[in-house]
Design a protein around this motif. Sequence first.
Motif, PDB file in Angstrom:
ATOM      1  N   UNK A  57      37.321  46.285  36.876  1.00 27.02           N
ATOM      2  CA  UNK A  57      36.594  47.117  35.908  1.00 27.02           C
ATOM      3  C   UNK A  57      37.426  48.233  35.273  1.00 27.02           C
ATOM      4  N   UNK A  58      38.453  48.699  35.951  1.00 29.75           N
ATOM      5  CA  UNK A  58      39.281  49.764  35.362  1.00 29.75           C
ATOM      6  C   UNK A  58      40.511  49.191  34.651  1.00 29.75           C
ATOM      7  N   UNK A  59      40.617  47.845  34.618  1.00 35.08           N
ATOM      8  CA  UNK A  59      41.848  47.207  34.128  1.00 35.08           C
ATOM      9  C   UNK A  59      43.057  47.784  34.849  1.00 35.08           C
ATOM     10  N   UNK A  60      42.940  47.920  36.127  1.00 26.89           N
ATOM     11  CA  UNK A  60      44.026  48.512  36.906  1.00 26.89           C
ATOM     12  C   UNK A  60      45.244  47.587  36.857  1.00 26.89           C
ATOM     13  N   UNK A  61      46.391  48.129  36.457  1.00 24.81           N
ATOM     14  CA  UNK A  61      47.569  47.273  36.276  1.00 24.81           C
ATOM     15  C   UNK A  61      47.972  46.549  37.574  1.00 24.81           C
ATOM     16  N   UNK A  94      40.082  51.440  45.917  1.00 22.51           N
ATOM     17  CA  UNK A  94      40.432  52.447  44.909  1.00 22.51           C
ATOM     18  C   UNK A  94      40.631  51.849  43.515  1.00 22.51           C
ATOM     19  N   UNK A  95      41.197  50.649  43.471  1.00 24.55           N
ATOM     20  CA  UNK A  95      41.505  50.032  42.175  1.00 24.55           C
ATOM     21  C   UNK A  95      40.253  49.763  41.344  1.00 24.55           C
ATOM     22  N   UNK A 152      37.679  51.951  41.326  1.00 19.46           N
ATOM     23  CA  UNK A 152      37.119  53.255  40.981  1.00 19.46           C
ATOM     24  C   UNK A 152      35.668  53.430  41.383  1.00 19.46           C
ATOM     25  N   UNK A 153      34.878  53.980  40.473  1.00 17.91           N
ATOM     26  CA  UNK A 153      33.499  54.340  40.744  1.00 17.91           C
ATOM     27  C   UNK A 153      32.648  53.117  41.132  1.00 17.91           C
ATOM     28  N   UNK A 154      33.028  51.935  40.659  1.00 18.75           N
ATOM     29  CA  UNK A 154      32.263  50.735  41.007  1.00 18.75           C
ATOM     30  C   UNK A 154      32.342  50.442  42.497  1.00 18.75           C
ATOM     31  N   UNK A 155      33.460  50.843  43.076  1.00 18.68           N
ATOM     32  CA  UNK A 155      33.622  50.697  44.513  1.00 18.68           C
ATOM     33  C   UNK A 155      32.650  51.623  45.250  1.00 18.68           C
TER      34      UNK A 155
END
Lengths: 258, 289
Positions: free
Chosen positions: B91-95, B173-174, B176-179
């Motif tokens: 969801x955060x497009x975490x690289x 953590x990757x 974010x808030x969805x976690x």
Amino acid sequence: MGRFEKVEKARDLKRPNIYDYINNIFDDFIELKGDRCGGDDSAIIGGIAFLNNQPVTIVGHLKGHDLNSNLKVNFGMGSPSGYRKALRLMQQANKFNRPIISFIDTPGAYPGVESEQKGIGEAIAKCIEDSFNYTVPKISIIIGEGGSGGALGFGVSDQVVMLENAVYSILSPEGFAAILFKDKDGSRKEEAAELMKLTALDLFEQGIIDKIIPEGDLNSNNFVYDKIGNHLTQEIQTLSRLDKKTLLHNRYERFRKY
Amino acid sequence: MEKSFKKQKDKLSIFKNLRQRNRKNKNTREIPEDLFKKCPHCNEIQTSASYKDNVCPNCGFHLPMNAYERMDLIYDGRYKVLFTTKEAPNPLDFPGYGEKIDELKQKTKLDEAVVCSIGHIGKIKCVVCVMDNRFMMGSMGSVVGEKITKAIEFALKKKLPLIIFTTSGGARMQEGIFSLMQMAKVNGALARFKAANLLYVSYITHPTYGGVSASFAPMGDIVIGEPFAMYGFAGRRVIASTIKQKLPDDFQTTKYNMDAGFIDLIVERSKCKQTLGKILAMHQGVRHG
């Protein structure tokens, strides 16, 4: 404005704290203390008050306006006894059919030996779980920092709203950068804040919060007090019209979707 | 002429290869890698065969167990794995997150950090979720939260007892808030499950931290801890750097948590199945065997 500037704004000591909101929005506030397990936490406060003619229960984190007052309230970092006090007050609200309003303003729960020994994880978990059982309207307002599980303990409601300059995240940007970027000196906190999408607007767009409350002129807080007061009054009226089963069902579905 | 020469050469190379292979065996005396194991707790080296259920035969240290080893340990026989998924949200497009997940799927043959299942323990049917920390340290992201929630809802619908084995570094953590939202989702399902007077046993294994320790881990009707399991909200390092003090040696161990009142009982792995069987039987009101 960069996202980290929002974080700094959300942490600004001059922002109104929970007492300011209580005194300016509610009437006849009576503070209630103690977890009934042997303690009272100064970082989490609660009590009963009138919102216009509607009795309500209020719980939330307390931050100070300067270093001295912040030392007394542990910078708004709640301990197990704080969450257990809030739990007791919320259960009482349910018993006496009072809507529950929670103000969220914390960097996170307090990480310390005593916190662990007294079960900070259990205390927060219980607050979250029990929030799904209350058959009264429940609204959360993130007024400053909404950090991690410490924030979520008060963040399970029918409606979660955020002030324009508040932030809400899994962890502070500094902590996030330290874990994921191995950042030791805080040099990548801005980058972390951007990636975390933690502003009110970000979270509204992601469907995490239901409404953003504008703050208006930051030199006069009357605007935001009015906005919050009006919003709460209106939403409590709307939610009160729902039968208990529907209320619980909607609250479940609100969080089931994630 | 050339043909017979080649034939001869081929024959010779066979002998050459054979000689080389023999020489290699003689010189290196290779020992299969997994014949011995060094215990990370007492540092003693013992044969792997003497490690029963990944428990050190010298000091009794309980080494991590993966989800399938755990299910083999507790179930009477066959079990069915539930709710496997191909989903891997970012969801955060975490690289690099998507690639990391793909790599772990390949390596571990898991779809995520939890395996949900149904089977019988001591002849009693139950739903069991087992977290597996080979996958992103068992951290809880949307998929972990969703699978556990589905398992709870399924157990509620079928009116079955529920057991969750936890091991987790905390929130993913990757994501974010969805976690963070997964903690609410899972505990919401647990609230409904408990309202139906069904049994939830939480089984804490090493290590269980962060988001999981502040959501479903502490909420069991009965909370069991495995020996040597570390269990807490904030990690030792975070706490030590906050308070700038030395932490007690036994801080956050199962024993420490039991003394503090957050674990009902500590159960050795050799008694895991048997204990769960008894608890399930007592909640069903039927004594087997």
